[in-house]
Scaffold this active site. Structure first.
Site, PDB file in Angstrom:
ATOM      1  CE  LYS A 707      -2.093   3.610   7.938  1.00  0.00           C
ATOM      2  NZ  LYS A 707      -1.428   4.631   7.085  1.00  0.00           N
ATOM      3  N   GLY A 708      -2.201  -3.567   7.646  1.00  0.00           N
ATOM      4  CA  GLY A 708      -2.332  -4.727   6.763  1.00  0.00           C
ATOM      5  C   GLY A 708      -1.349  -4.688   5.615  1.00  0.00           C
ATOM      6  CD  GLU A 711      -5.180  -7.292  -0.669  1.00  0.00           C
ATOM      7  OE1 GLU A 711      -5.287  -7.580  -1.872  1.00  0.00           O
ATOM      8  OE2 GLU A 711      -5.562  -8.050   0.239  1.00  0.00           O
TER       9      GLU A 711
END
Lengths: 745, 173, 337
Positions: A707-708, A711
């Site tokens: 999902k990353g 951030e």
């Protein structure tokens, strides 16, 4: 083909680490050329008006100064706005340096002095005299709030707020518990440690090789081709290392434009490096004024939610980010109205800064949720669980996965949340008040189209290539891990090349989508390599794998083996010999599944717990402990992943307590434009930070289940700190940053 | 001894002798050239970074005559006769223990502040003043890391200190 | 940076003569502030006279006290055993300032001559009476969160940024200087000046004078002292307010009191009336509060720095409490004692 996971999911040191710890890694300003000239930018002293005269004679008289570029002699460039629009440009007219005498923001570049050395250029720049006709600048967002408007053109990739659901106003009026508050986010600047720089090497044949500080070399290439009417074949952009971006390097910045203009004009190589002060003369996280209203029953169950935001943008572009959308999806609530407007001020256009919009919006929402917890007497964590959203109610979709409940549980357990005393001002450590606060974080899990190539040689070395950038995000390393596992190689046999337009195209490194996107591309390319190699191996005379199916072999220890009998194998070199090839190579392009995107919502989540100790008499806040529990699908590299979250939390602490670019509204100028007065956290500010990755299996979000992480670490951190400050002191600060004066005031 | 004419050195440049990473170099430098710009622009020692050029970030930290300083605020002519160690001179072949510890503890991300952090940490260890994590934090506060690797930087420095000295306080906080 | 000549002085006399001979000349030692300002075009010297090789780099015992050579680096003073034994307030203030790298380069004399960190002074794009006399002071109606609350004038509301000088003010050091007309000693309280109508002048040094040393008197505040610095982050930031307190105690009675404030005025701020008020009193928060009220009675805040008045009041009380209790503020442990 089965791919046993030797490296993916483990902790691995950075592949680019040795180059970075020895100083060998070269950044944009560190490439050179025999004919290199140096450009230094002269910045406007006013924020609004026009240049009536610009005297460059004294600068030009300095021996070694080659040329002073101004709006009066700037080479001709493209006419249409369209040509200046980069991959992530918001709607409007992109800023063009030296385009004319008009000054539209403070610190705008007004000249470029090009000289034989950096020092001569800097000296020359100090001799340029500019005369202005000054107008009164308009930079105070509060004063422009009434003129706010819904942006008529939407920014590509940014979802506008969803339509209202239910009747938020009516439900609020009927709600037993009503809470309406205003929150304010200060302007923040990214301030990566590497200043923005472009080294433009003028090749003999008129072609350009550009080393640009950019989070995706293809964006620089496209911009330069559009603006200067060049062909992609004539512009190669190579940026192997980026000294931090945080969004500041998504769009090509004006130093690139000026360096290319000068190089083409002078037909020689030119480098332009911005000063730290000039790092405050382009994009930033916009100041945003927000109102959140929560209506709830006595148990804290949400009945109505409205979230309005007014954000500043420039006079020439409508920058947009998702500030309020999160409030429509994070909690179960039947009646929701969200509103996002812009107001124009005389500054540069804001730009995406780490978790753009989410940092801002979640600070407001999660502060308001904390206020609701006290208003209802419900524990802040319990309040979130009571309002847990099982679906994305904003868009009416199911989530691809959502292990936020596990993040709450594991984060709370590690933090010791159950020992928290509910009443503010009841926990102490000696003289200091102790506060425990928490918040939820959320960020979109995205995948973008990306390409990558894989090249395998007979000695079992694999080279992966992709144009994406590693900003310190660990991309070099995770791609190598994926490649090593895909082909059963030792990790030290795999090298990764990034940051070059000659390599297969990848999207900008931003939005936390790189691991999912370029990771999937690498995996696809490696699979194709494996298939080709398997074809050679099976076709060998007397092949041990004759009649075997690709699904029944495994790649391990430099060989292709039959899963059912690993002793039946063909070595990589042997297979290549059989195929009569020197290398096996494949380039693949992957795309997100449109079907999945239509049916599902994909988000990363976090539960952030913070402890502060406050010397109330003197207003000093110390963040002594943070636990950040992350639900982000598959984690590729535990070491670099943890660092991503640590970094996000640190920047979140900065946002909570320190960071603010201060505008003088009389002058329209940011005044604390340096690292001495724009305070980012230093080592002494940062104590214990624990990171937990909760298990979250996701077979929909991206091919790797990733999902990353770029951030999510920062989202919610500022709210957790602000909520902890309230718990410690009983003082609610709704304007970031929470500086000493706000604790005393 | 190396003699560098300094291609862009103006005619009024001043001769200086500097020992850089163990090698004595005779140079001609303009008086306004900072040590940082000399290293980066003239000598191609770009491992030393320019982050702010005003002594506010520490990316340019080098060790001059045994002490860590901000090379951006030192005029090169003033350092005539001095011995300068940059990141490039810290090790040859095997990594210096501090470099190895930074790698092991993932004490960096983008890498831009890293040479300055490492030079600062090497000097800190030599200074012998850090005996707790708290003291490491304070005495490494002249080096800003925007990627936020501070916790790992402290781990890396602590690791090296522990192997060097038994006086490091295990649980000082 | 502008073009300039560079000369190296071999003796103090040479240095003084070099400055006398060239009105555009400036001394340079550590350069940590001058080079910084030259890059911003705030300082444009025609000649730099390098004084780093002058024999002013020793700490010696002198008239029962200590003499700190003008070229002794801040880090050396902070780490000096005699300084730590006899004047720990000074060591503490030095360690509260800047960073280890800057303290290694910055000198004792240079620290005295640091210029303000006012945003407008540093920014060539704005008017500033200190940088360009007569051009105006936008700070008064602009961003003035870090500016002065005491002793400012209609022309300038800048503050002095040094931590070391706040301690030296409390310790009543003497600055020894030499100039074209010979040597003289300047009491610390007279060394820095208020802006008045000449904000471009930070000190009372005369043209061509060089700082030789800072002399610390034969007094003992080594038991009851503190340097308490409040700032926008926990290290590597200038003071919003700082307090140097030095007491001589007789039981819980104050025999002698020295108090200097940083971050609040154009010079380290002392108030004789407040110090006199403390003398002979019992060390209580009430007494400290009275002293603070005396000092801050004349405070005149601006739009963004009103908080400094209350912060200073509380910091004075806290600083005096720390000093009286013999629990000075640590510069590494960020809990405030």
């Amino acid at each position: 083909m089965a791919t046993p996971s030797r490296y993916v999911g483990t902790a691995q040191s950075r592949q680019d680490g040795p180059a970075k710890v020895t100083g060998a890694a070269k950044y944009a300003a560190e490439f050179t050329a025999p004919d290199l000239a140096h450009g230094v930018v002269v910045s406007s002293a006013i924020a609004k008006g026009r240049i009536t005269a610009i005297d460059t004679k004294a600068a030009e008289a300095v021996p070694g100064v080659i040329k002073v570029l101004t709006h009066e002699n700037k080479p001709r460039t493209a006419w249409l706005d369209y040509n200046y629009r980069d991959q992530v440009a918001p709607p409007g007219s992109p800023f063009r340096a030296l385009n004319g005498p008009e000054i539209v923001y403070g610190g705008q570049p007004v000249a470029l002095v090009v000289a034989e050395s950096f020092e001569l250029a800097r000296y020359g720049a100090s001799l340029v005299r500019v005369t202005y006709e000054e107008e009164v600048p308009n930079t105070d967002l509060e004063k422009n709030r009434d003129a706010a408007y819904v942006p008529p053109k939407k920014r590509s990739g940014i979802k506008p707020p969803p339509d209202p659901r239910g009747d938020a106003a009516g439900a609020f009026d009927k709600a037993p518990i009503q809470l309406r508050q205003e929150y304010k986010q200060a302007i923040e600047h990214h301030n990566p440690m590497e200043p923005h720089a472009s080294t433009v090497v003028y090749e003999g044949d008129g072609k350009l090789t550009i080393h640009d500080k950019i989070q995706g070399v293809n964006n620089t290439q496209g911009y330069v081709c559009g603006v200067f009417n060049l062909k992609p074949d004539d512009v190669r952009v190579i940026t192997p290392y980026v000294g931090g971006g945080f969004g500041s390097g998504l769009r090509p910045q004006y130093q690139l434009y000026l360096a290319v203009a000068a190089a083409l004009d002078l037909k020689r190589s030119v480098r332009v490096v911005l000063t730290r002060d000039q790092m405050f003369t382009f994009g930033y996280r916009p100041e945003t004024l927000q109102t959140v209203a929560l209506g709830a029953d006595k148990d804290g169950r949400l009945q109505a939610l409205t979230h309005d935001a007014v954000a500043g943008t420039s006079t020439f572009e409508d920058y947009q980010e998702a500030v309020v959308n999160w409030s429509g999806l994070l909690y179960h609530c039947p009646n929701v109205t969200l509103d996002y407007k812009l107001a124009k001020i005389d500054t540069y256009t804001p730009s995406d800064m780490r978790a753009p919009g989410a940092v801002t919006g979640i600070f407001a929402l999660e502060s308001a949720m904390d206020e609701l917890a006290y208003a209802t007497g419900v524990d802040p964590l319990e309040l979130r669980l009571r309002n847990y959203a099982e679906r994305d109610e904003g868009e009416g979709k199911d989530f691809t996965s959502k292990a936020l409940r596990a993040a709450y549980e594991q984060g709370a357990a590690r933090f010791g949340w159950s020992k928290r005393k509910a009443e503010p001002r009841t926990m102490r450590d000696g003289r200091e008040l102790v506060g425990w606060g928490m918040a939820t974080g959320v960020w979109e899990a995205m995948m973008m189209p990306s390409s990558a190539s894989a090249t395998l040689t007979p000695d079992g070395t694999l080279e992966l290539a992709c144009s994406t950038a590693d900003l310190g995000t660990g991309t070099y390393t995770i791609l190598a891990q994926i490649g090593a596992d895909a082909l059963g190689l030792d990790l030290d046999k795999v090298t990764t090349r990034l940051g070059d337009t000659a390599l297969p195209e990848a999207p900008l490194a931003g939005g936390s989508w790189t691991a999912a996107s370029s990771g999937a591309a690498v995996q696809a390319a490696c699979r194709t390599v494996a298939e080709k190699l398997f074809g050679y191996a099976r076709g060998m005379a007397d092949s041990p794998l004759a009649n075997a199916d690709f699904a029944h072999v495994t790649f391990a220890d430099g060989a292709i083996r039959l899963q059912s009998d690993p002793s039946r194998k063909v070595g990589i070199a042997e297979a290549m010999r059989a195929g009569g090839v020197e290398t096996v190579e494949a380039t693949e392009k992957v795309k997100p599944s449109m079907l999945t995107n239509m049916r599902f919502s994909a988000y990363t989540h976090s539960a952030v717990f913070a402890e502060v100790k406050v010397d109330e008499e003197l207003g000093v806040v110390r963040v002594t402990r943070v636990v950040s529990a992350i639900a982000a699908g598959k984690i590729l590299n535990l070491k670099t992943a943890r660092s991503q979250i640590l970094g996000g939390v640190v920047m979140g602490i900065g946002a909570a307590l320190e960071e603010e670019s201060m505008l003088d509204h009389n002058l329209g100028r940011i005044m604390n434009h340096n690292l001495g007065e724009y305070h980012v956290p230093v080592n002494a500010d940062i104590h214990d930070i624990e990171v937990i990755f909760v298990d979250e299996h996701d077979d929909k979000v991206s091919p790797l289940g990733v999902k990353g992480l770029g951030e999510i670490g920062i989202v919610g951190a500022a709210a957790a700190v602000a909520n902890a400050v309230f718990h410690a002191t009983g003082k609610r600060v709704r304007e970031l940053p929470i500086t000493i004066d706000k604790i005393l005031g | 001894m190396l003699s560098d004419s300094g291609s862009s050195a103006p005619p009024d440049a001043i001769p200086v002798t500097l020992t850089i990473n163990g090698q004595e170099r005779r140079l001609r430098v303009a008086p306004w050239t900072t040590l940082l710009d000399l290293l980066r622009e003239e000598l191609d020692l770009t491992g030393t970074k320019k982050g702010c050029d005003h002594g506010q970030c520490g990316a340019c930290t080098v060790i001059v005559d045994g002490k860590r300083i901000n090379s951006c605020l030192a005029l090169a002519v003033q350092k005539d006769g001095a011995s300068v160690t940059t990141i490039e001179g810290l090790s040859s072949g095997a990594l210096h223990p501090v470099q190895a510890a930074f790698l092991e503890h993932d004490a960096f991300q983008c890498g831009y502040c890293t040479p300055g952090q490492i030079m600062s940490a090497v000097a800190l260890i030599e200074e012998g003043r850090a005996r707790s994590r708290e003291e490491i934090r304070e005495h490494m506060s002249g080096n800003i890391c925007r990627c936020g690797a501070y916790a790992n930087i402290v781990d890396a420095v602590e690791d090296v200190l522990k192997t060097k000295s038994s006086s490091f306080r295990e649980a000082a906080e | 940076m502008n073009r300039f000549e560079y000369t190296r002085a071999g003796t103090v006399q040479e240095a003084v003569q070099a400055l006398a001979a060239d009105p555009a000349a400036r001394f340079i030692a550590g350069g940590t502030n001058l080079v910084d300002l030259m890059k911003y075009n705030v300082e444009r010297p025609g000649r730099l006279v390098d004084i780093t090789r002058l024999p002013l780099d020793e700490i010696v015992q002198h008239e029962g006290g200590l003499r700190l050579g003008a070229l002794v680096p801040n880090a050396t003073v902070a780490g000096d055993p005699l300084v730590n034994e006899r004047y720990p307030l000074l060591a503490s203030a030095l360690l509260a300032g800047a960073s280890p790298q800057l303290r290694n380069a910055a000198t004792t004399g240079g620290n005295l001559l640091q210029r303000t960190r006012c945003y407008y002074f540093y920014d060539e794009g704005t008017p500033c009476n200190k940088r360009q006399p007569g051009s105006g002071c936008p700070a008064m109606t602009g961003v003035n969160r870090i500016h002065a609350i005491l002793g400012a004038s209609d022309t300038c509301i800048a503050t002095h940024p040094s931590d070391m000088c706040v301690a030296l003010a409390a310790l009543e050091a003497t600055v020894q200087v030499e100039g074209p007309n010979g040597r003289r000693a300047i009491p610390f309280a007279e060394f820095h000046r208020l802006p008045g109508d000449e904000p471009q002048r930070d000190t009372t040094l005369r043209r061509g004078e060089i700082v030789l040393s800072v002399d610390l008197p034969d007094e003992d505040f080594s038991k009851h002292y503190t340097y308490l610095k409040l700032r926008d982050r926990l290290s590597y930031a200038f003071a919003l307010v700082s307090v140097a307190a030095a007491l001589e105690m007789d039981g819980d009675t104050i025999r002698k009191a020295r108090l200097a404030l940083g971050g609040v005025a154009h010079k380290p701020w002392r108030n004789a009336e407040a110090e006199a008020l403390l003398q002979g009193k019992r060390a209580t928060r009430e007494t400290f509060r009275e002293a603070a009220d005396v000092i801050l009675a004349e405070a005149r805040p601006y739009a963004h720095n009103a908080f400094k008045v209350e912060l200073a009041r509380r910091a004075i009380v806290r600083g005096l409490s720390q000093a009286a209790a013999g629990t000075p503020q640590s510069q590494t442990d960020k809990r405030i004692a």
